[in-house]
Design a protein around this motif. Sequence first.
Motif: not given
Length: 410
Positions: A144-155
């Motif tokens: 996930a590094e420097k791929l995009t501006r991460w906002m949320f996670g949902l299990p």
Amino acid sequence: MSCQNLVRWVCAGMLAAGGMAVGAEDAVWRRHAIDDSLRGADGVKLADVNQDQLPDITVGWEESGAVRIYLHPGVERVTEHWPACEVGKAPSVEDAVWVDLNQDGRVDVLASCEGSEQSLQAFFASADQLLKPQSWQAGRIPAAEKLTRWMFGLPVPNAHRPDYVVVGSKSPNGMVGLLTWEDASKINTYQVHKLADAQWIMSLINLDVDRDGDLDIVYSDRKGNKSGVYWLENPGEGKYSWAQWLIGGSGREVMFMHLVPATRADAGEASPRHQLVVATKPHEIMWLREGRDCHQVWEIDTIPVQPVDRIGHAKAVAVGDLTGDGQLELVFSCEGATPPLSGVVMLAHSEKDSSWNMRDISGPVGIKFDLLELIDLDQDGDLDVLTCEERHMDRGLGVIWYENPAVSTP
């Protein structure tokens, strides 16, 4: 400032100081701070991680670059600051969610970071003493590094034994995707699979929209030429080509949304229609109702939040029976609620004229509020309002909840 607004501001200040406001319609709810020691609290996520039948909280403090957890202290101490632990540092953290990533039986925390950080960071619980910092070990997910501006996670399907984690981000390379793994215990085996392009993801919801036995993904995309509310159809295990369907709100600036709970009126239906409410800029709520075919655009009722000169701009909405009368009320949070504006209000439906009447919750203390959770924190039988605020006095009110006075709406 008008005399009316001055009175509301003074009443809100009295409640903040432990006093009681007067006046039924505009009386604000008593506010309690779970944690107000850092800057920039940004969203709350819930799970019962110690299995005591009480909700625990994880929060990303964006401006402080920290991730903290909070264990419910029990009913006797629920109005005090909650026992807390800073599990680690995470610059530009936008979201922190409970999930047993390595599937060892202890619930971990996944942090989504935006800004220039652009990372997904895992904080693994290595011992049962969750309130001790040494019980937590940090790790960054290389894929996930420097791929995009991460906002949320949902299990999915739940925090304790996830099959995968749904992730959302905003541009550049904004997306809705899946975080999967070959070996959950080895972070270098984690992979990110893009399912759909996006500009600015605001909400992610697990829901079996087409009722075929697997979980689909419902999301709101705030910006861009495809802004709106969509769902992605699950094609089955191990497949990453998910069909995208528009639910509604095309071209609108849609913010946080909430799944409408089933009511007593739905009890007689074999398969009640799915419904969503979505906070929409600048001062509206869209109520989306599934039609005969979930693949077609859903029915939309637009609810104006009025009067607009008393509130900020739309941020989040949640729905539940807050008054105990069997009817659903709406709670609406705002950003840009500079005093004397209110940042959290309730809308109660009037059967007489089908209007929605505004009732104050927060008063004018607080400027930028966030996600809303309606949950009975004090275990007294009614729904309280849990949220964050990050701009008051250039610091924020922190992680806060408003105690439901349990006064039935006439």
